[in-house]
Design a protein around this motif. Structure first.
Motif, short mmCIF file in Angstrom:
data_model
loop_
_atom_site.label_atom_id
_atom_site.label_comp_id
_atom_site.label_asym_id
_atom_site.label_seq_id
_atom_site.Cartn_x
_atom_site.Cartn_y
_atom_site.Cartn_z
N GLY A 164 -9.53 38.09 -32.62
CA GLY A 164 -8.82 36.87 -32.75
C GLY A 164 -9.49 36.06 -31.61
O GLY A 164 -8.79 34.87 -31.36
N GLY A 165 -10.57 36.27 -31.14
CA GLY A 165 -11.29 35.47 -29.89
C GLY A 165 -11.74 34.41 -30.61
O GLY A 165 -12.06 34.43 -31.95
N GLY A 166 -12.17 33.54 -29.94
CA GLY A 166 -12.85 32.21 -30.48
C GLY A 166 -12.96 31.28 -29.61
O GLY A 166 -12.63 31.34 -28.44
N MET A 177 -1.78 33.40 -26.65
CA MET A 177 -2.32 32.74 -25.43
C MET A 177 -1.92 30.99 -25.93
O MET A 177 -2.70 30.76 -26.83
CB MET A 177 -3.72 32.92 -25.28
CG MET A 177 -4.18 34.19 -24.80
SD MET A 177 -5.70 34.54 -24.44
CE MET A 177 -6.55 34.03 -25.98
N ASN A 178 -1.23 30.53 -25.21
CA ASN A 178 -1.05 29.04 -25.39
C ASN A 178 -1.24 28.14 -24.20
O ASN A 178 -1.80 28.59 -23.15
CB ASN A 178 0.57 28.89 -25.57
CG ASN A 178 1.09 29.38 -26.83
OD1 ASN A 178 0.28 29.71 -27.71
ND2 ASN A 178 2.25 29.93 -26.66
N SER A 179 -1.90 26.78 -24.49
CA SER A 179 -2.10 25.91 -23.27
C SER A 179 -3.34 26.27 -22.52
O SER A 179 -3.17 26.53 -21.34
CB SER A 179 -0.66 25.72 -22.32
OG SER A 179 0.39 25.07 -23.02
N LEU A 180 -4.38 26.96 -23.32
CA LEU A 180 -5.45 27.46 -22.78
C LEU A 180 -6.32 26.46 -21.98
O LEU A 180 -6.20 25.26 -22.23
CB LEU A 180 -6.34 27.97 -23.81
CG LEU A 180 -5.63 29.38 -24.40
CD1 LEU A 180 -6.48 29.51 -25.72
CD2 LEU A 180 -6.05 30.53 -23.43
N LYS A 181 -6.64 26.96 -20.73
CA LYS A 181 -7.36 26.34 -19.72
C LYS A 181 -8.97 26.58 -19.90
O LYS A 181 -9.12 28.07 -20.14
CB LYS A 181 -6.74 26.34 -18.71
CG LYS A 181 -5.49 26.14 -18.39
CD LYS A 181 -5.00 26.32 -16.90
CE LYS A 181 -3.31 25.87 -16.96
NZ LYS A 181 -2.93 26.31 -15.71
N PRO A 182 -9.86 25.79 -19.46
CA PRO A 182 -11.35 26.37 -19.45
C PRO A 182 -11.43 27.85 -18.48
O PRO A 182 -12.32 28.40 -18.98
CB PRO A 182 -11.95 25.32 -18.69
CG PRO A 182 -11.06 23.96 -19.10
CD PRO A 182 -9.71 24.54 -19.43
N ALA A 213 -13.37 33.97 -20.96
CA ALA A 213 -13.80 35.26 -20.44
C ALA A 213 -13.80 36.19 -21.98
O ALA A 213 -13.39 35.56 -22.95
CB ALA A 213 -12.53 35.79 -19.56
N VAL A 214 -14.13 37.60 -21.68
CA VAL A 214 -14.15 38.37 -22.59
C VAL A 214 -12.75 39.06 -22.29
O VAL A 214 -12.65 39.61 -21.26
CB VAL A 214 -15.15 39.39 -22.54
CG1 VAL A 214 -15.36 40.54 -23.45
CG2 VAL A 214 -16.59 38.69 -23.01
N TYR A 215 -12.18 39.35 -23.50
CA TYR A 215 -10.80 39.89 -23.36
C TYR A 215 -10.49 41.54 -23.65
O TYR A 215 -11.01 41.64 -24.75
CB TYR A 215 -9.66 39.20 -23.74
CG TYR A 215 -9.49 37.80 -23.17
CD1 TYR A 215 -10.06 36.75 -22.91
CD2 TYR A 215 -8.22 37.74 -22.38
CE1 TYR A 215 -9.80 35.70 -22.26
CE2 TYR A 215 -7.50 36.80 -21.71
CZ TYR A 215 -8.70 35.57 -21.76
OH TYR A 215 -8.42 34.57 -20.83
N TYR A 216 -10.16 42.23 -22.71
CA TYR A 216 -9.92 43.63 -23.32
C TYR A 216 -8.60 44.21 -23.34
O TYR A 216 -7.84 43.96 -22.38
CB TYR A 216 -10.99 44.58 -22.13
CG TYR A 216 -12.33 44.01 -22.20
CD1 TYR A 216 -12.61 43.39 -21.27
CD2 TYR A 216 -13.51 44.65 -23.10
CE1 TYR A 216 -14.11 42.86 -20.98
CE2 TYR A 216 -14.75 44.71 -22.59
CZ TYR A 216 -15.07 43.38 -22.03
OH TYR A 216 -16.28 43.07 -21.56
N CYS A 217 -8.35 44.80 -24.32
CA CYS A 217 -7.07 45.76 -24.25
C CYS A 217 -7.64 47.45 -23.82
O CYS A 217 -8.66 47.71 -24.06
CB CYS A 217 -6.43 45.87 -25.62
SG CYS A 217 -7.32 46.81 -27.07
N VAL A 222 -13.34 34.86 -25.42
CA VAL A 222 -12.40 33.73 -25.58
C VAL A 222 -13.22 32.54 -24.99
O VAL A 222 -13.54 32.81 -23.70
CB VAL A 222 -11.03 33.82 -25.27
CG1 VAL A 222 -10.20 32.48 -25.14
CG2 VAL A 222 -10.41 34.73 -26.01
N THR A 223 -13.43 31.50 -25.55
CA THR A 223 -14.15 30.15 -24.93
C THR A 223 -12.92 29.11 -25.09
O THR A 223 -13.00 28.73 -26.04
CB THR A 223 -15.45 29.89 -25.56
OG1 THR A 223 -16.24 31.06 -25.58
CG2 THR A 223 -16.16 28.81 -24.61
N VAL A 224 -12.92 28.53 -23.86
CA VAL A 224 -11.98 27.57 -23.78
C VAL A 224 -12.73 26.00 -23.34
O VAL A 224 -13.38 26.12 -22.19
CB VAL A 224 -10.65 27.42 -22.83
CG1 VAL A 224 -9.82 26.35 -23.07
CG2 VAL A 224 -10.04 28.64 -23.39
N SER A 225 -13.00 24.97 -24.20
CA SER A 225 -13.91 23.76 -24.04
C SER A 225 -13.00 22.87 -23.37
O SER A 225 -11.84 22.59 -23.50
CB SER A 225 -14.69 23.36 -25.22
OG SER A 225 -13.54 22.82 -26.10
#
Length: 123
Positions: free
Chosen positions: A8-10, A83-88, A92-96, A119-122
């Motif tokens: 689901g990342g991107g 994850m909403n209202s994402l910020k730069p 990160a790399v997200y792990y469960c 997950v990359t937030v531009s």
């Protein structure tokens, strides 16, 4: 043997949303609390959120409160991170991971980590 697979990342713009999924193998999923962590380049792995076995209790690190929501579907052996209202700074790399110890905020209290999803937030 327990396996966790995140997806689901991107890449998303600031203010956007993503939903991460973590699918677990095995029959004991509902007997363990689960957590999400993240690791940005050059930084230590950071605890993000945790959810109890039943899903009735959730906790979040202060920086994501009100923006992220952790949930689980024990019938599907899956835990989610909306994850909403994402910020730069969320980049990160997200792990469960499956919690096995008592301190939910410490990475060494978890076992059976997934491979992570970027997950990359531009800005």
């Amino acid at each position: 043997q327990v396996q966790l697979v995140e997806s689901g990342g991107g890449l998303v713009q600031t203010g956007g949303s993503l939903r991460l999924s973590c699918a677990a193998s095995g029959r004991s999923f509902s007997t363990y609390a689960m957590g999400w962590f993240r690791q940005a380049p050059g930084k230590e792995r950071e605890w993000v959120a945790a959810i109890s076995k039943s899903g009735g209790n959730t906790l979040y690190t202060d920086s994501v409160k009100g923006r992220f929501t952790i949930s689980r579907d024990n019938a599907k052996n899956t835990v989610y991170l909306q994850m909403n209202s994402l910020k730069p700074e969320d980049t990160a790399v997200y792990y469960c991971a499956r919690q096995v110890g008592g301190n939910i905020r410490r990475a060494d209290q978890y076992a059976y980590w997934g491979q992570g999803t970027q997950v990359t937030v531009s800005s």
